[in-house]
Design an enzyme around this catalytic site. Structure first.
Site, PDB file in Angstrom:
ATOM      1  N   HIS A   6       0.875  -1.172   0.000  1.00 19.57           N
ATOM      2  CA  HIS A   6       0.000   0.000   0.000  1.00 19.57           C
ATOM      3  C   HIS A   6       0.917   1.227   0.000  1.00 19.57           C
ATOM      4  CE1 HIS A   6      -2.539  -2.845   2.392  1.00 19.57           C
ATOM      5  NE2 HIS A   6      -3.566  -2.239   1.857  1.00 19.57           N
ATOM      6  N   ASP A  33       2.179   2.181   3.453  1.00 17.53           N
ATOM      7  CA  ASP A  33       3.105   1.264   4.127  1.00 17.53           C
ATOM      8  C   ASP A  33       4.536   1.665   3.861  1.00 17.53           C
ATOM      9  OD1 ASP A  33       0.916  -0.455   4.443  1.00 17.53           O
ATOM     10  OD2 ASP A  33       1.440  -1.590   2.639  1.00 17.53           O
TER      11      ASP A  33
END
Ligand SMILES: [Mn+2]
Length: 436
Positions: free
Chosen positions: A101, A104
């Site tokens: 993501h 992240d």
């Protein structure tokens, strides 16, 4: 380049006699199964969010895991160390792919422009590490669910300002996925759903979701991104009802909105069971409709009603999954991404290896079992026999569109009570168990 996993060797195949916990017993990447290497069949990917950003937090307490790549008060320094640790891990484990993501890999800054700059900086590093190691990006995605602005959803938020913010975020995440040569891009509906219908205009929210996905398709063409778009169904959690409920619900939504040519599905095992289906069912539904794209390989717990995201270890499940995946023609852009986290009490770095090794071995056994089932034709021949009435006579005439209700009534009056045939479920189950 060993910095974070110095004590751990490169993980190799040692066969079933090995007692080495840092070795594969079944996954032999170069072994040919049905004309392809195991590595090419499975296309294993590591999920950045759980393996490198998950610390073991649960609703009852904070994280339990202390990671050496988290050892700085400077957020961007942590982001860089984490990326280096991740590629060292991918390389030692011997996986070909990773997934992330946007948030992240790079933390948010005070504003969107600055956040995008941070993302670019980390993507520079990821691009270099991909080049150095040969590890590829299976897919990228956006975290448009954690920040408080997304508490009522992203593209289905009652506020157009949040819709716009989510669009900006997906735009940037698609750009960096494209830049990293991502083979796909996943839309998981984060908080796209509702907590109560009393405050929700369901029709309008679904229209906004469709409009959002059309914008993504347009932008994909505009930037020349050729990766596959996926939608990942999930029925509930965090919201009470998630709009991308299950494979059938998503497929109906895509067809209604003219999006079925642009999306395939990313099926997660634990999301299937939350929807009251089996993992096998969701894969089989996708295969039947030509929409199987990729898989988030994990499992739930039979006694818990939430998304536990455990590493897959059940050989029955992996056998049936690979049986369907092989019969669908196998992965093209997709793969088996371990969207799974080690348990809160599994606090060591070693545990990250044991979890992935076990899951890869479980799928290797599933692959070998499924290949043998297909080569022997055991189940398929029995299924074919069960439907053999459709290959001739009245069955063939119905399938060829030559019969209507008048003709079928005449046939039934003339021929009387139909013969019934046993479904032989217990025999099918016995046959399956001969392979598991
Ligand atoms: Mn997932």
């Amino acid at each position: 380049m060993s910095e974070f996993f110095k004590s751990i060797p490169n993980i190799k195949f040692e066969g079933t006699d090995s007692k080495n916990p840092f070795a594969f017993k079944h996954y032999n990447p170069q072994e040919i199964v049905m004309g392809k290497t195991m590595a090419d069949h499975m296309r294993f990917g590591v999920a950045y969010w759980h393996t490198f950003k998950g610390g073991g937090a649960d609703p009852f307490g904070p994280g339990t895991m202390i990671r050496p790549w988290d050892d700085s008060s400077d957020e961007m320094e942590v982001a860089e160390m984490t990326m280096r640790a991740a590629f060292e891990f991918f390389t030692k484990l011997g996986v070909g792919f990773w997934c992330f993501h946007d948030r992240d890999i790079a933390p948010e800054a005070d504003n969107l422009a600055e956040t995008n700059k941070r993302l670019d900086k980390i993507v520079d590093l990821a691009e270099k590490l991909q080049k150095d190691t040969g590890v590829k990006l299976l897919w990228g995605t956006t975290n448009a669910f954690a920040h408080r602005r997304f508490m009522s959803g992203a593209s289905t938020n009652p506020s157009p300002e949040v819709f716009a913010y989510a669009a900006s975020q997906v735009k940037k995440a698609m750009e960096v996925t494209h830049r990293l040569g991502g083979q796909g891009y996943t839309f998981w509906g984060g908080r796209e759903g509702y907590e109560t219908l009393l405050n929700t205009d369901l029709k309008r929210e679904l229209e906004h979701l469709a409009a959002f996905l059309h914008m993504a398709v347009d932008y994909k063409k505009k930037i020349g991104f050729t990766g596959q778009f996926y939608i990942e169904p999930k029925p509930k959690e965090p919201t009470k009802h998630q709009y991308d409920f299950d494979a059938a619900g998503v497929y109906g939504f895509l067809i209604k909105n003219g999006l079925e040519k642009d999306f395939k599905l990313n099926i997660e095992a634990n999301h299937a069971t939350l929807a009251g289906h089996t993992f096998h069912h969701e894969l089989e539904f996708c295969t039947a409709n030509g929409i199987l794209g990729s898989v988030d390989a994990n499992r739930g717990d039979y006694l818990l009603g939430w998304d536990t995201d455990q590493f897959p270890t059940d050989i029955n499940d992996t056998t049936l999954a690979m049986y369907t995946i092989l019969r669908s023609g196998g992965f093209t852009t997709g793969g088996l991404n371990f969207d799974a986290k080690v348990r809160r009490q599994s606090t060591d770095i070693d545990d990250l290896f044991f979890a992935h090794i076990g899951a890869m071995d479980a799928f290797a056994r599933g692959l070998k079992n499924a290949a043998k089932m297909i080569q022997d034709g055991a189940l398929a021949d029995m299924v074919k026999q069960r439907y053999s009435g459709w290959d001739m006579g009245i069955g063939a005439e119905i399938e060829n569109g030559k019969m209507g209700f008048d003709e079928l009534e005449a046939y039934s009056i003339k021929n009387g009570e139909p013969n019934i045939k046993s479904g032989r479920q217990e025999l099918f189950e016995n046959v399956l168990n001969e392979y598991v």
